[in-house]
Design a protein around this motif. Structure first.
Motif, PDB file in Angstrom:
ATOM      1  N   ALA A  71       0.826  -1.207   0.000  1.00 58.49           N
ATOM      2  CA  ALA A  71       0.000   0.000   0.000  1.00 58.49           C
ATOM      3  C   ALA A  71       0.860   1.258   0.000  1.00 58.49           C
ATOM      4  CB  ALA A  71      -0.926  -0.001   1.214  1.00 58.49           C
ATOM      5  N   VAL A 142      -3.510   2.363   3.176  1.00 61.02           N
ATOM      6  CA  VAL A 142      -4.311   1.328   2.547  1.00 61.02           C
ATOM      7  C   VAL A 142      -4.549   1.703   1.091  1.00 61.02           C
ATOM      8  CG1 VAL A 142      -6.491   2.407   3.247  1.00 61.02           C
ATOM      9  CG2 VAL A 142      -6.427  -0.049   2.767  1.00 61.02           C
ATOM     10  N   ARG A 143      -4.641   0.689   0.248  1.00 65.22           N
ATOM     11  CA  ARG A 143      -4.844   0.932  -1.176  1.00 65.22           C
ATOM     12  C   ARG A 143      -5.870  -0.065  -1.704  1.00 65.22           C
ATOM     13  NH1 ARG A 143       0.038   1.573  -5.538  1.00 65.22           N
ATOM     14  NH2 ARG A 143       0.731   2.942  -3.853  1.00 65.22           N
TER      15      ARG A 143
END
Length: 618
Positions: A71, A142-143
């Motif tokens: 991420a 976060v991705r």
């Protein structure tokens, strides 16, 4: 049938390969390329999984998200994958989520890639991050990978908001996690085979620093810090390439290949010498990077902690002389500790009116105040202290006395010296310090770098003379050293390994040469210079005699007595220096360790016996 990730591990390693000359260049670009490669493969894997399950997977309400290094765009050549399958709790049932998860996780495992995974609803994500600090920090980076990206964004935003609301309460927990890791993994600048992720100054500290910045309690540093993080990631990538697996331990077998991939191997040197010097340079590089990252975390944490004290707007320093706001704000309080030095909010700062550019003794006064009161020096103050007019050829009675007081601060010495070292003050007092700064010891017995080892040894030296007595020797008249004797002992402690330089075969004799030059230049009394120089020259003698000479041989005791000029006080000082030196080593094989570090019962008995024999011959 192969999946989208079947050969992902191989492709990641191929994409990370060094140039034709063996040097790994363009680390930042390669990490971006690896991130794009993995994200693309995971999107394909998601599509395969969606097609493979016997039910419809809607485009909303369920999604695959990445956390961790993927991420952050920092994934290494052999890094594991941290993935979360997240749902809104009603779009798919538990059994359907489990089946979809199996279609995602098993191909990754079959491809030989380590996987850290979870399947959670939005509510479960929020609940976990409220109580699990590592999970909370993971969700700060976060991705969205595939599926309902808006669900990932909504969950991430909710967790970030909860983090910011709870940041003041969770700050002690965050900082305590750094202290726990420090006790377990040590400090990267001073460990010969460090864990470059978990040790102090490692990659985990950069994650903590990002969490502090995300809390809005303090801004993150840039510039030199960013460059250090990228270079440390280069080191991590090279470790992966050398080991062929996901590891953060820079073990001895990996060090020469890693150094070569970082471009530290000098092709003009013969084989053997080339590897040895490159490993030395690698350790020096790690020490510099680790110090920069650790200092940046400390500075950011200190700023964050100050926000806990100031719920109201900070009082401007210029208001001390020009009060404003009708007296509604309380002026900051300064407890003066020394001339130009004060305590403010549990930190050492410059006192109002201090002129750092006109006071060459101010850095030493600040250091002594910090060490003697167990305080840290404010980071802005440290940067200001660099402007002091320090000249290593100009010492006064005050600066000499302050330097000795600093050396006598015991277990506070290393911490305070480390703060000073970040802004380069020790090398301005002693240019010779630069030659051993950050450098590893060639001896496998050493667990610290040379400079840290000397600080650890000096910290153990006290006014009290050792209590061993040879049979038939009259009790000594004094149980403590005089001021001059203790000064010489401390100076010998901080200089005893100053001669450990590349190509030097007898570092004790070389160190004595440098010690005499340093102390004479500082202006110490000739007797103190003589004692300290002799101790540096002979600092290995007692341990060597203890391990290689027969204590029943009169020649051994007589020669040892001659080495210390038949002076019982010098023998005591040599014993204390030997004990401190050996206590600052790592444990050797088959030793039963007593005490905090490496002063074993067996070694202590040998050294004490030999010292008693020399005392008898006096």
């Amino acid at each position: 049938m192969p999946s989208a990730v079947s050969d992902l591990k191989t492709r990641m390693l191929e994409l990370s390969a060094p140039d034709t000359d063996g040097v790994l260049r363009g680390g930042t670009a390669k990490r971006a390329a690896r991130t794009a490669l993995v994200m693309g493969a995971l999107v394909q894997l998601w599509n395969e999984a969606v097609c493979a399950v016997p039910f419809d997977v809607p485009g909303r309400g369920v999604a695959l998200a990445a956390v961790g290094s993927l991420a952050r765009g920092q994934i290494g050549p052999a890094s594991d994958l941290d993935l979360v399958l997240i749902s809104d709790g009603h779009t798919l049932g538990h059994e359907q989520l489990a089946e979809l998860a199996n279609k995602l996780w098993y191909p990754i495992w079959d491809a030989g890639i380590d996987l850290d995974y979870s399947v959670r609803t939005v509510a479960e994500c929020e609940a976990v991050t409220d109580h699990d600090l590592p999970a909370a920090m993971g969700w700060l980076d976060v991705r969205a990978v595939a599926g309902g990206g808006e669900l990932v964004m909504r969950t991430s935003t909710a967790i970030l908001e909860r983090w910011r609301k709870a940041a003041r309460k969770r700050l002690p927990e965050l900082l305590d996690s750094a202290h726990v890791r420090l006790k377990r993994f040590g400090q990267m600048p001073y460990v010969n085979q460090p864990d470059i992720k978990e040790s102090r100054g490692g990659l985990r500290d950069t994650v903590l620093l990002g969490a502090l910045a995300a809390s809005w309690l303090a801004d993150r540093p840039h510039g030199r810090y960013d460059a250090s993080v990228e270079r440390l990631l280069d080191v991590r990538d090279c470790i992966h390439m050398a080991a062929g697996k996901d590891t953060n331990l820079l073990l001895a077998p990996y060090q020469a290949p890693v150094a070569a991939m970082l471009g530290l191997a000098d092709p003009t040197l013969p084989s053997g010498a080339r590897e040895a010097k490159s490993i030395d340079d690698l350790q020096t590089l790690l020490a510099r990077l680790g110090r920069t990252i650790a200092f940046s975390l400390d500075a950011t944490a200190a700023r964050a902690e100050r926000t806990l004290v100031h719920d109201k707007p900070r009082f401007s320093f210029f208001q001390i002389r020009h009060p404003r706001a009708g007296g509604k704000r309380e002026a900051p309080t300064f407890d003066v500790l020394a001339a130009g030095v004060a305590e403010h909010e549990h930190e050492v700062v410059l006192a109002p009116g201090a002129d750092v550019q006109a006071d060459g003794a101010l850095p030493l006064r600040a250091a002594v105040a910090a060490a003697e009161h167990g305080l840290s020096i404010n980071t802005s103050t440290l940067l200001n202290l660099r402007r002091a007019p320090i000249r290593y050829t100009e010492w006064t009675d005050e600066t000499r006395a302050l330097f000795v007081r600093l050396l006598a601060t015991g277990d506070q010495l290393a911490r305070t010296w480390e703060e000073l070292d970040v802004v380069g003050l020790p090398t301005r007092w002693m240019p010779e310090w630069e030659a051993i700064r950050n450098r590893p010891s060639a001896s496998a017995a050493h667990r610290f770098t040379i400079d840290r080892h000397m600080l650890e040894a000096t910290a153990q030296l006290t006014y009290t003379r050792p209590d061993f007595l040879a049979a038939g020797v009259a009790p000594r008249t004094a149980e403590h050293y005089t001021s001059d004797q203790y000064t010489a002992l401390l100076l010998a402690g901080i200089l005893h390994d100053i001669g450990k330089r590349p190509g030097v075969t007898d570092h004790a004799r070389e160190g004595a040469r440098h010690a005499r030059a340093v102390l004479t230049r500082m202006g110490f009394d000739p007797q103190i210079v003589h004692w300290a120089t002799l101790l540096v020259r002979e600092h290995l003698t007692l341990s060597q005699f203890a391990s290689s000479r027969n204590p029943n041989d009169p020649e051994a005791g007589g020669e040892l007595a001659r080495r210390v000029e038949h002076d019982p006080v010098l023998l005591d000082m040599l014993f204390d220096l030997t004990r401190a030196d050996m206590c600052s080593l790592g444990a050797t094989a088959e030793e039963q360790i007593s005490g905090k570090v490496g002063w074993s019962r067996w070694r202590a008995q040998l050294v004490t016996t030999m010292a008693s024999v020399a005392q008898y011959h006096m």
